[in-house]
Motif scaffolding. Structure first.
Motif, mmCIF file in Angstrom:
data_model
loop_
_atom_site.group_PDB
_atom_site.id
_atom_site.type_symbol
_atom_site.label_atom_id
_atom_site.label_comp_id
_atom_site.label_asym_id
_atom_site.label_seq_id
_atom_site.Cartn_x
_atom_site.Cartn_y
_atom_site.Cartn_z
ATOM 1 N N SER A 381 43.537 -9.445 110.615
ATOM 2 C CA SER A 381 44.794 -8.840 110.168
ATOM 3 C C SER A 381 45.996 -9.584 110.724
ATOM 4 N N SER A 382 45.882 -10.060 111.973
ATOM 5 C CA SER A 382 46.999 -10.795 112.571
ATOM 6 C C SER A 382 47.206 -12.134 111.879
ATOM 7 N N VAL A 383 46.104 -12.850 111.625
ATOM 8 C CA VAL A 383 46.215 -14.143 110.928
ATOM 9 C C VAL A 383 46.752 -13.930 109.518
ATOM 10 N N GLU A 384 46.262 -12.883 108.845
ATOM 11 C CA GLU A 384 46.720 -12.619 107.483
ATOM 12 C C GLU A 384 48.212 -12.327 107.444
ATOM 13 N N ALA A 385 48.679 -11.445 108.343
ATOM 14 C CA ALA A 385 50.097 -11.078 108.343
ATOM 15 C C ALA A 385 50.979 -12.288 108.649
ATOM 16 N N LEU A 386 50.568 -13.066 109.641
ATOM 17 C CA LEU A 386 51.375 -14.231 110.022
ATOM 18 C C LEU A 386 51.379 -15.280 108.908
ATOM 19 N N THR A 387 50.223 -15.479 108.293
ATOM 20 C CA THR A 387 50.136 -16.468 107.205
ATOM 21 C C THR A 387 50.968 -16.042 106.013
ATOM 22 N N LEU A 388 50.869 -14.777 105.618
ATOM 23 C CA LEU A 388 51.649 -14.306 104.473
ATOM 24 C C LEU A 388 53.144 -14.416 104.734
ATOM 25 N N ARG A 389 53.529 -14.195 105.979
ATOM 26 C CA ARG A 389 54.951 -14.325 106.307
ATOM 27 C C ARG A 389 55.424 -15.758 106.086
ATOM 28 N N HIS A 390 54.611 -16.722 106.520
ATOM 29 C CA HIS A 390 55.008 -18.123 106.370
ATOM 30 C C HIS A 390 54.886 -18.608 104.922
ATOM 31 N N VAL A 391 53.882 -18.125 104.194
ATOM 32 C CA VAL A 391 53.786 -18.489 102.774
ATOM 33 C C VAL A 391 54.993 -17.945 102.013
ATOM 34 N N PRO A 416 60.308 -13.343 88.998
ATOM 35 C CA PRO A 416 60.883 -12.982 90.301
ATOM 36 C C PRO A 416 59.891 -13.103 91.459
ATOM 37 N N THR A 417 58.580 -13.113 91.181
ATOM 38 C CA THR A 417 57.593 -13.197 92.267
ATOM 39 C C THR A 417 57.606 -14.566 92.939
ATOM 40 N N LEU A 418 58.329 -15.519 92.345
ATOM 41 C CA LEU A 418 58.391 -16.853 92.950
ATOM 42 C C LEU A 418 59.158 -16.850 94.268
ATOM 43 N N TRP A 419 59.892 -15.783 94.544
ATOM 44 C CA TRP A 419 60.675 -15.727 95.776
ATOM 45 C C TRP A 419 59.861 -15.243 96.968
ATOM 46 N N SER A 420 58.593 -15.002 96.781
ATOM 47 C CA SER A 420 57.715 -14.599 97.892
ATOM 48 C C SER A 420 56.302 -15.057 97.567
ATOM 49 N N ALA A 421 55.373 -14.787 98.483
ATOM 50 C CA ALA A 421 53.983 -15.165 98.249
ATOM 51 C C ALA A 421 53.478 -14.492 96.980
ATOM 52 N N SER A 422 52.656 -15.193 96.232
ATOM 53 C CA SER A 422 52.143 -14.641 94.977
ATOM 54 C C SER A 422 51.222 -13.457 95.263
ATOM 55 N N PRO A 423 51.095 -12.529 94.316
ATOM 56 C CA PRO A 423 50.206 -11.371 94.522
ATOM 57 C C PRO A 423 48.756 -11.769 94.781
ATOM 58 N N GLU A 424 48.357 -12.951 94.331
ATOM 59 C CA GLU A 424 46.969 -13.390 94.504
ATOM 60 C C GLU A 424 46.711 -14.011 95.877
ATOM 61 N N THR A 425 47.773 -14.279 96.641
ATOM 62 C CA THR A 425 47.588 -14.991 97.909
ATOM 63 C C THR A 425 46.871 -14.133 98.945
ATOM 64 N N ALA A 426 47.248 -12.858 99.080
ATOM 65 C CA ALA A 426 46.639 -11.998 100.107
ATOM 66 C C ALA A 426 45.131 -11.838 99.899
ATOM 67 N N PRO A 427 44.655 -11.501 98.681
ATOM 68 C CA PRO A 427 43.196 -11.403 98.502
ATOM 69 C C PRO A 427 42.482 -12.728 98.764
ATOM 70 N N ALA A 428 43.075 -13.835 98.316
ATOM 71 C CA ALA A 428 42.453 -15.142 98.552
ATOM 72 C C ALA A 428 42.402 -15.445 100.047
ATOM 73 N N LEU A 429 43.435 -15.049 100.765
ATOM 74 C CA LEU A 429 43.477 -15.286 102.211
ATOM 75 C C LEU A 429 42.410 -14.466 102.929
ATOM 76 N N ARG A 430 42.230 -13.222 102.527
ATOM 77 C CA ARG A 430 41.193 -12.388 103.150
ATOM 78 C C ARG A 430 39.805 -12.978 102.913
ATOM 79 N N ASP A 431 39.570 -13.441 101.694
ATOM 80 C CA ASP A 431 38.277 -14.070 101.394
ATOM 81 C C ASP A 431 38.070 -15.320 102.247
#
Length: 560
Positions: A381-391, A416-431
């Protein structure tokens, strides 16, 4: 261009260039001007060069162009000898072009040069069969406020064999018509000019005519090099019965059209002249389209470089923070220290590493079960949160820079989703993190088969040792003492010494380094996947440059 084989070859080469122009349009040029040039090239090839090359004896197409109120409709009525096109206030903003032609010629044009024009945009004023051979079109105003009207006029201009420019003594110097006339010059299409509403005073009339002639000469258009003919119509020379210009004043043009209708040889000569000029005129336009492609290639590279640098910077920052030793919450680290018996291991250190190995089983005997699940969950969870913040920060930096670039703000507005991490990034990161943890455990299993390591790994558990390796990736002491960085450094210290005791220093370093490389590769793939959204919005620069070269080669081949 007279033999069958030459015609077939010319059509094939024209088709290749038209296909390239279509590909350019399909690439969705970002700049409106580039899109317009590509459309014009495509329309000129599809609307004139290809059908005219395939059938040099097809009906001639004469297009009347001019600004609002210049007298195009009145001129057509004069040529037809009837009120076939509404003029003046009755047709100031029409979206249609009036086609004055015999039924057979209308059918031929609709199947050929006018097939790209929607049927509802053409109003047919049927001419008698004796008018066959020449079709005349009253085009929408070239200065119309409606873009579709101007586009239709441009399309008709690209399709014509002869252009008649209608203007007046008060509007001949307007800018918009001269932009259109420049395209006529490039195309080298035969041109006639009707100068309407000239002053009745002879001296004033000659001043206007002289100035018009000078302007055409300044634009490289003279009777010698452009077949230019200027027809003069004085103010008041009208035929009110049919809402037309004076038939007497326009007789030279009407006679010329009548002669073309009656003599197929003259029609062929004019058609051949128009085709040769059109082919020669392709080079400047195709060159402009190729230059647009190269400019867009450079812009695409710049835009992709912005995204690449933003994502690379955030990935580097993420890597630094992940290895800072403060990734996990303090309570989770304390649980881990309690499990491995940090106090006892630190005390055994004073007896040396050999002593530590000997006491390893004793050190962990009686400790609570390994908090593997809680540490793994906290770590993920810590790696995911930190990674999503930087993405998300990388996406925001890219979008902000792109919004300041020419012709790219509309790309961002669409999504408008281009201004933050894409919705697909979090699931891909968890995998990715799950797969990474499994891979680390597999590495530990492989390393535990080495001599002297079997019992030690078995005593602690493969999963627990795997967690120790993962923790070492995020907080490796690299020479720190156990009291220098508080609990985070203490955990790193314990892990390092524990892993050294199990595997030896060299094997430990290999395990930790391999786990670190796998994590870096996984995170790099996550960043690349998210960045691809931006890359996909702009065309590939290499493909654009290749298309530009193909266009230049094709137009040279066509003109040869």
């Amino acid at each position: 261009m007279t033999t069958g084989g030459q015609v077939v070859d010319l059509v094939a080469r024209s088709r290749r260039l038209a296909d390239l122009a279509e590909r350019r349009l399909a690439s969705e040029p970002r700049a409106p001007s580039a899109r317009e040039r590509a459309r014009r090239l495509r329309d000129h090839l599809e609307g004139f060069v290809l059908p005219r090359a395939a059938d040099i004896d097809a009906p001639l197409l004469v297009v009347l162009i001019g600004s609002t109120g210049a007298g195009k409709s009145s001129l057509l009525n004069a040529i037809a000898g009837a009120n076939v096109s509404r003029a003046g206030v009755l047709r100031p903003t029409t979206r249609e072009a009036v086609v004055y032609a015999s039924p057979d010629d209308v059918r031929s044009l609709r199947e050929g040069r006018l097939r790209r024009v929607p049927a509802e945009r053409l109003v047919v004023a049927a001419a008698t069969p004796t008018s066959a051979g020449v079709a005349i079109i009253d085009a929408p105003d070239i200065d119309s406020l409606e873009r579709d009207n101007r586009a239709l006029a441009d399309t008709l201009l690209e399709a014509c064999d002869l252009c008649v420019f209608v203007t007046t003594a008060t509007r001949y110097a307007d800018l918009v018509p001269w932009n259109v006339l420049e395209r006529i010059r490039q195309r080298q299409v035969p041109l006639a000019v009707v100068l309407n509403r000239l002053p009745t005073d002879a001296a004033d009339r000659e001043i206007v005519i002289a100035d018009v002639t000078r302007l055409f000469a300044d634009h490289g258009m003279t009777p010698a090099n452009a077949g230019l003919a200027i027809l003069r119509v004085d103010e008041g020379e009208v035929d009110a019965d049919i809402d037309a210009l004076s038939r007497e004043a326009t007789r030279p043009l009407a006679d010329r059209i009548r002669a073309l209708r009656e003599a197929s040889a003259e029609r062929r000569t004019l058609a051949t002249q128009a085709l040769a000029g059109a082919i020669r005129g392709l080079a400047p336009l195709a060159g402009d389209v190729a230059a647009d492609l190269e400019s867009e290639a450079a812009e695409s590279e710049g835009l992709r470089r912005i995204a690449e640098e933003a994502y690379a910077a955030e990935l580097r920052q993420l890597s630094t923070e992940l290895r800072s030793g403060v990734l996990l919450r303090a309570e989770v680290l304390r649980q881990w220290q309690e499990f491995v018996g940090a106090d006892q291991i630190a005390r055994f250190m004073s007896s040396g590493l050999a002593r530590l190995r000997g006491m390893l089983l004793f050190a962990i005997r009686g400790t609570p079960p390994a908090p593997v699940a809680s540490v793994e969950e906290s770590m993920a969870s810590s790696v995911e949160a930190l990674t999503l913040r930087h993405v998300s920060e990388a996406a925001r930096r890219t979008a902000r820079s792109w919004s300041e670039q020419r012709d790219t703000s509309d790309l961002l507005a669409r999504d408008p989703t281009l201004w933050s991490a894409s919705p697909e990034t979090a699931p891909a990161l968890r995998d990715m993190l799950r797969d990474w943890m499994h891979a680390v455990i597999d590495d530990v299993r492989g390393a535990s088969g080495r001599k002297h390591a079997v019992a030690r790994v078995a005593a602690i558990g493969v999963n627990a040792v795997g967690v120790a390796v993962m923790l070492a990736v995020f907080a490796h002491t690299a020479g720190l003492t156990g009291t220098e960085l508080g609990i985070a450094a203490g955990t790193a210290f314990v892990n390092q010494k524990l892993l050294e005791a199990i595997f030896g220093e060299r094997a430990m370093d290999e395990l930790v380094a391999q786990a670190g490389r796998r994590l870096d590769e996984g995170l790099e793939a996550i960043f690349a996947r998210d960045r691809k959204r931006f890359d996909d919005l702009v065309a590939d620069a290499t493909a654009l440059r290749q298309l530009a070269q193909d266009l230049r080669d094709a137009v040279e081949d066509l003109a040869a």
